[in-house]
Design a protein around this motif. Structure first.
Motif, PDB file in Angstrom:
ATOM      1  N   LEU A  85       5.786  10.876  -2.567  1.00 52.11           N
ATOM      2  CA  LEU A  85       6.885  11.816  -2.343  1.00 52.11           C
ATOM      3  C   LEU A  85       7.578  11.443  -1.035  1.00 52.11           C
ATOM      4  O   LEU A  85       6.952  11.477   0.037  1.00 52.11           O
ATOM      5  N   ALA A  86       8.834  11.083  -1.130  1.00 53.30           N
ATOM      6  CA  ALA A  86       9.576  10.653   0.050  1.00 53.30           C
ATOM      7  C   ALA A  86      10.010  11.842   0.883  1.00 53.30           C
ATOM      8  O   ALA A  86      10.356  12.904   0.363  1.00 53.30           O
ATOM      9  N   GLY A  87       9.986  11.646   2.184  1.00 49.01           N
ATOM     10  CA  GLY A  87      10.472  12.673   3.092  1.00 49.01           C
ATOM     11  C   GLY A  87      11.987  12.768   3.071  1.00 49.01           C
ATOM     12  O   GLY A  87      12.691  11.773   2.827  1.00 49.01           O
ATOM     13  N   GLY A  88      12.492  13.954   3.356  1.00 52.79           N
ATOM     14  CA  GLY A  88      13.927  14.190   3.295  1.00 52.79           C
ATOM     15  C   GLY A  88      14.716  13.539   4.417  1.00 52.79           C
ATOM     16  O   GLY A  88      15.940  13.391   4.309  1.00 52.79           O
ATOM     17  N   ARG A  89      14.038  13.134   5.487  1.00 54.15           N
ATOM     18  CA  ARG A  89      14.736  12.509   6.610  1.00 54.15           C
ATOM     19  C   ARG A  89      14.916  11.011   6.422  1.00 54.15           C
ATOM     20  O   ARG A  89      15.515  10.342   7.268  1.00 54.15           O
ATOM     21  N   GLY A  90      14.395  10.473   5.338  1.00 55.41           N
ATOM     22  CA  GLY A  90      14.593   9.062   5.049  1.00 55.41           C
ATOM     23  C   GLY A  90      13.689   8.164   5.880  1.00 55.41           C
ATOM     24  O   GLY A  90      12.822   8.615   6.633  1.00 55.41           O
ATOM     25  N   GLY A  91      13.909   6.874   5.753  1.00 58.71           N
ATOM     26  CA  GLY A  91      13.108   5.897   6.476  1.00 58.71           C
ATOM     27  C   GLY A  91      11.868   5.518   5.696  1.00 58.71           C
ATOM     28  O   GLY A  91      11.401   6.236   4.812  1.00 58.71           O
ATOM     29  N   ASP A  92      11.325   4.368   6.049  1.00 54.20           N
ATOM     30  CA  ASP A  92      10.146   3.849   5.360  1.00 54.20           C
ATOM     31  C   ASP A  92       8.837   4.317   5.969  1.00 54.20           C
ATOM     32  O   ASP A  92       7.794   4.272   5.297  1.00 54.20           O
ATOM     33  N   ARG A  93       8.859   4.729   7.225  1.00 52.86           N
ATOM     34  CA  ARG A  93       7.618   5.051   7.912  1.00 52.86           C
ATOM     35  C   ARG A  93       7.726   6.404   8.599  1.00 52.86           C
ATOM     36  O   ARG A  93       8.834   6.824   8.928  1.00 52.86           O
ATOM     37  N   PRO A  94       6.570   7.043   8.839  1.00 51.38           N
ATOM     38  CA  PRO A  94       5.234   6.569   8.462  1.00 51.38           C
ATOM     39  C   PRO A  94       4.918   6.859   6.995  1.00 51.38           C
ATOM     40  O   PRO A  94       5.588   7.670   6.355  1.00 51.38           O
ATOM     41  N   GLU A 134      11.963  18.056   6.110  1.00 54.15           N
ATOM     42  CA  GLU A 134      11.974  17.694   7.533  1.00 54.15           C
ATOM     43  C   GLU A 134      11.084  16.502   7.859  1.00 54.15           C
ATOM     44  O   GLU A 134      10.902  16.159   9.034  1.00 54.15           O
ATOM     45  N   LEU A 135      10.523  15.838   6.842  1.00 55.32           N
ATOM     46  CA  LEU A 135       9.611  14.725   7.094  1.00 55.32           C
ATOM     47  C   LEU A 135      10.310  13.380   6.933  1.00 55.32           C
ATOM     48  O   LEU A 135      11.121  13.197   6.026  1.00 55.32           O
ATOM     49  N   PRO A 136       9.965  12.423   7.780  1.00 57.54           N
ATOM     50  CA  PRO A 136      10.380  11.041   7.542  1.00 57.54           C
ATOM     51  C   PRO A 136       9.341  10.349   6.659  1.00 57.54           C
ATOM     52  O   PRO A 136       8.300  10.920   6.326  1.00 57.54           O
ATOM     53  N   GLY A 137       9.628   9.128   6.274  1.00 60.84           N
ATOM     54  CA  GLY A 137       8.606   8.318   5.613  1.00 60.84           C
ATOM     55  C   GLY A 137       8.221   8.821   4.235  1.00 60.84           C
ATOM     56  O   GLY A 137       9.067   9.278   3.460  1.00 60.84           O
ATOM     57  N   GLU A 138       6.930   8.762   3.955  1.00 59.86           N
ATOM     58  CA  GLU A 138       6.466   9.077   2.604  1.00 59.86           C
ATOM     59  C   GLU A 138       5.041   9.620   2.634  1.00 59.86           C
ATOM     60  O   GLU A 138       4.179   9.132   3.367  1.00 59.86           O
ATOM     61  N   ILE A 139       4.813  10.657   1.815  1.00 54.98           N
ATOM     62  CA  ILE A 139       3.458  11.143   1.554  1.00 54.98           C
ATOM     63  C   ILE A 139       2.905  10.320   0.399  1.00 54.98           C
ATOM     64  O   ILE A 139       3.554  10.201  -0.650  1.00 54.98           O
ATOM     65  N   VAL A 140       1.721   9.769   0.573  1.00 54.85           N
ATOM     66  CA  VAL A 140       1.085   8.976  -0.481  1.00 54.85           C
ATOM     67  C   VAL A 140      -0.277   9.600  -0.787  1.00 54.85           C
ATOM     68  O   VAL A 140      -1.182   9.568   0.044  1.00 54.85           O
ATOM     69  N   PHE A 141      -0.378  10.184  -1.951  1.00 56.78           N
ATOM     70  CA  PHE A 141      -1.655  10.756  -2.403  1.00 56.78           C
ATOM     71  C   PHE A 141      -2.385   9.706  -3.229  1.00 56.78           C
ATOM     72  O   PHE A 141      -1.814   9.087  -4.125  1.00 56.78           O
ATOM     73  N   LEU A 142      -3.677   9.527  -2.927  1.00 59.05           N
ATOM     74  CA  LEU A 142      -4.501   8.591  -3.694  1.00 59.05           C
ATOM     75  C   LEU A 142      -5.731   9.319  -4.219  1.00 59.05           C
ATOM     76  O   LEU A 142      -6.572   9.782  -3.444  1.00 59.05           O
ATOM     77  N   GLY A 143      -5.828   9.434  -5.530  1.00 62.19           N
ATOM     78  CA  GLY A 143      -7.031   9.932  -6.168  1.00 62.19           C
ATOM     79  C   GLY A 143      -7.962   8.768  -6.417  1.00 62.19           C
ATOM     80  O   GLY A 143      -7.627   7.832  -7.155  1.00 62.19           O
ATOM     81  N   THR A 144      -9.127   8.803  -5.794  1.00 63.98           N
ATOM     82  CA  THR A 144     -10.001   7.633  -5.739  1.00 63.98           C
ATOM     83  C   THR A 144     -11.282   7.871  -6.535  1.00 63.98           C
ATOM     84  O   THR A 144     -12.104   8.705  -6.168  1.00 63.98           O
ATOM     85  N   PRO A 145     -11.482   7.147  -7.622  1.00 63.67           N
ATOM     86  CA  PRO A 145     -12.682   7.320  -8.441  1.00 63.67           C
ATOM     87  C   PRO A 145     -13.905   6.649  -7.812  1.00 63.67           C
ATOM     88  O   PRO A 145     -13.816   5.888  -6.850  1.00 63.67           O
ATOM     89  N   ALA A 146     -15.057   6.972  -8.382  1.00 64.36           N
ATOM     90  CA  ALA A 146     -16.268   6.160  -8.223  1.00 64.36           C
ATOM     91  C   ALA A 146     -16.710   5.971  -6.778  1.00 64.36           C
ATOM     92  O   ALA A 146     -16.987   4.856  -6.348  1.00 64.36           O
ATOM     93  N   GLU A 147     -16.802   7.063  -6.024  1.00 60.89           N
ATOM     94  CA  GLU A 147     -17.392   6.942  -4.678  1.00 60.89           C
ATOM     95  C   GLU A 147     -18.900   6.847  -4.754  1.00 60.89           C
ATOM     96  O   GLU A 147     -19.520   6.145  -3.948  1.00 60.89           O
TER      97      GLU A 147
END
Length: 410
Positions: A85-94, A134-147
């Motif tokens: 989900l990209a932040g509304g303020r744009g930009g690649d980071r964080p 109000e966020l820059p960059g991107e939220i990246v959710f990772l669902g991680t199997p097999a811990e």
């Protein structure tokens, strides 16, 4: 023991950015029913490593409802999830990684509380989604199997799913609350001995007993422990030991785990264990296959981010205790070797309750377990919000990660 409830809606969060953190806490509270329903649904339908089809689907659907662009499956694992989900303020980071786990223990269910980890990760993602304008960059959710077996995050690292992230955050339930995580390097080892069948009464001398080889190996491991340091572990179970008492077993199989808090020592132990397997085979006239799988690394805790999480936690009355001396292993260690990472623990039960137990399993859906799930969602989201709001914090986290910091005492 921590409080049974937390007033997410009215507690004054820690500075900085307290106003934004209040809105995050209220967003988690507003979605309380959805978050806890997910936790209880996953708990009631436990799925072991690499088989978390229902849990991963439920997680993916929850993310879609809140605007995330979801890939499921993603990479090489059928039960991995990525939501972006990209932040509304744009930009690649964080790009900040919010992680979740959802695999269960065979025969026990969610005795490690991964249902709370899935639900709190989703809860954090939901709260951050409401802050995106109000966020820059991107939220990246990772669902991680097999811990629990197979180190799913190591697969996802190889698949490139962690590339470009600036931080990774994942809560873990425990019997005490502490932010600094320490882990044992660990690997699953599958040992299969091959012998020759014969009648166990009339012609036993014509057989070669694979179960004898396995017994020799277990005996050798037991003797080996006398020379090992107190903080390393070698443990295993018999998976196959023959088919009938009157047949010399032609095949015997075991699953071991070899662990150490020191990577170099672990590598030495790994080779010594292989030699012991070969010696047991030679002693019994059998052959052996030794398969190492799912390596997990020690933890490189990022104190820069961890200190912010501890401050946010303190605002809700939870004290950051010294890290536990009772260590396990996790593929979060692998993540921590490639980017700034925290893996804090918050108590869901009375101190002294063992993990991987029925009592811990029940705590994961207790009233306290539910409240901690919501608190963890809040704290992960608040800490991530700080990383989005303060570029210098991200820079400091990376500077710490890249520096030659001494490892914490083992």
């Amino acid at each position: 023991m921590i409080a049974e409830t937390f007033d997410l809606a009215t507690t004054v969060p820690a500075e900085p950015f307290a106003e934004g953190k209040v809105r995050i806490a209220r967003a988690v509270e507003a979605h309380r029913g959805e978050i806890l329903e997910l936790s209880h649904r996953i708990h009631a339908d436990p799925e072991p490593a690499f088989e978390e089809f229902h849990a991963s689907a439920a997680v993916a659907e929850a993310l879609r409802r809140h605007g995330y662009v979801v890939e499921h499956p993603v990479g090489s694992l059928a039960t991995a999830v990525r939501g972006r989900l990209a932040g509304g303020r744009g930009g690649d980071r964080p790009r900040i990684g919010i992680l979740a786990e959802y695999d269960a223990l065979p025969g026990l269910g969610h005795g490690c509380g991964h249902n709370t980890m899935a639900a709190s990760g989703v809860g954090a993602a939901i709260a951050l989604a409401e802050m995106t304008p109000e966020l820059p960059g991107e939220i990246v959710f990772l669902g991680t199997p097999a811990e629990e077996r197979g180190s799913g995050k190591a697969h996802m690292i190889r698949d490139g799913l962690f590339e470009g992230l600036d931080a990774a955050l994942l809560f873990h339930p425990s019997d005490t609350s502490y932010v600094t995580c320490r882990l044992l390097a660990s690997e699953d080892v599958y040992v299969t001995f091959h012998g020759l069948q014969a009648h166990a009464a009339s012609e036993p001398w014509m057989g070669r007993n694979a179960l004898d080889a396995l017994i020799v190996l277990f005996s050798a491991v037991g003797l080996w422990r006398q020379q090992l340091r107190p903080d390393v572990r070698v443990h295993g179970i018999v998976q196959e030991g023959g088919t009938a008492a009157n047949i010399i077993p032609a095949r015997a199989k075991a699953w071991f785990m070899v662990r150490s808090p020191r990577e170099a020592e672990y590598l030495e132990m790994r080779e010594r264990f292989r030699e012991m397997c070969e010696a047991a085979a030679a002693a019994t006239g059998c052959t052996v296959e030794v398969a190492f799988d799912g390596g997990a690394s020690t933890m490189n805790h990022n104190a820069t981010i961890g200190d912010r999480f501890a401050g946010n936690m303190a605002a809700y009355g939870v004290t950051d205790l010294p890290p536990s001396d009772y260590l396990g292993s996790s593929d979060m260690g692998n993540v921590s070797q490639i980017l700034p990472t925290i893996h804090p623990s918050i108590a869901i039960c009375a101190e002294g309750t063992p993990g991987h137990s029925i009592d811990f399993r029940e705590a994961a859906i207790s009233p306290l377990g539910d409240e901690v799930t919501l608190l963890a969602a809040t704290l992960v989201a608040q800490t991530a919000y700080e990383l989005f709001a303060d570029p210098t914090l991200v820079e400091a986290a990376w500077q710490e990660f890249r520096s030659e910091r001494p490892a914490p005492p083992a």
